[in-house]
Design a protein around this motif. Structure first.
Motif, PDB file in Angstrom:
ATOM      1  N   THR A  78       0.849  -1.190   0.000  1.00 24.38           N
ATOM      2  CA  THR A  78       0.000   0.000   0.000  1.00 24.38           C
ATOM      3  C   THR A  78       0.886   1.241   0.000  1.00 24.38           C
ATOM      4  N   GLU A  79       0.306   2.366  -0.353  1.00 25.29           N
ATOM      5  CA  GLU A  79       1.078   3.616  -0.344  1.00 25.29           C
ATOM      6  C   GLU A  79       1.549   3.950   1.067  1.00 25.29           C
ATOM      7  N   ASP A  80       0.688   3.722   2.060  1.00 24.87           N
ATOM      8  CA  ASP A  80       1.060   3.992   3.451  1.00 24.87           C
ATOM      9  C   ASP A  80       2.248   3.129   3.876  1.00 24.87           C
ATOM     10  N   ALA A  81       2.225   1.862   3.520  1.00 25.12           N
ATOM     11  CA  ALA A  81       3.333   0.961   3.860  1.00 25.12           C
ATOM     12  C   ALA A  81       4.613   1.406   3.173  1.00 25.12           C
ATOM     13  N   ARG A  82       4.517   1.764   1.895  1.00 27.36           N
ATOM     14  CA  ARG A  82       5.715   2.225   1.177  1.00 27.36           C
ATOM     15  C   ARG A  82       6.285   3.483   1.818  1.00 27.36           C
ATOM     16  N   ASN A  83       5.413   4.389   2.263  1.00 25.15           N
ATOM     17  CA  ASN A  83       5.886   5.602   2.941  1.00 25.15           C
ATOM     18  C   ASN A  83       6.595   5.265   4.243  1.00 25.15           C
TER      19      ASN A  83
END
Length: 69
Positions: free
Chosen positions: A52-57
């Motif tokens: 997810t984008e949150d995980a990548r961040n």
């Protein structure tokens, strides 16, 4: 995944470039070079393995390890 910039072949190269830039910044600001090590882990040591984008961040990070000699 890389956004197709062509500058880095993979996340490992990008990670290593980020860590090297931090080390260079610290050296330019007075930290002795013989006290520093740059290491990049790419996608191999994520804090959050989700896609997810949150995980990548969360995984896009710099870690500093302080030790006493």
């Amino acid at each position: 995944p890389l956004a197709g910039t062509g500058r880095y072949r993979d996340n490992w190269e990008l990670s290593t470039a980020r860590s090297t830039s931090v080390v260079k910044f610290l050296i330019e600001n007075g930290v002795p070079a013989n006290r520093l090590v740059a290491a990049g882990f790419g996608e191999f040591q994520p804090l959050d393995p989700a896609d997810t984008e949150d995980a990548r961040n969360k995984n896009r990070r710099i870690e500093l390890k302080l030790t006493e000699r």
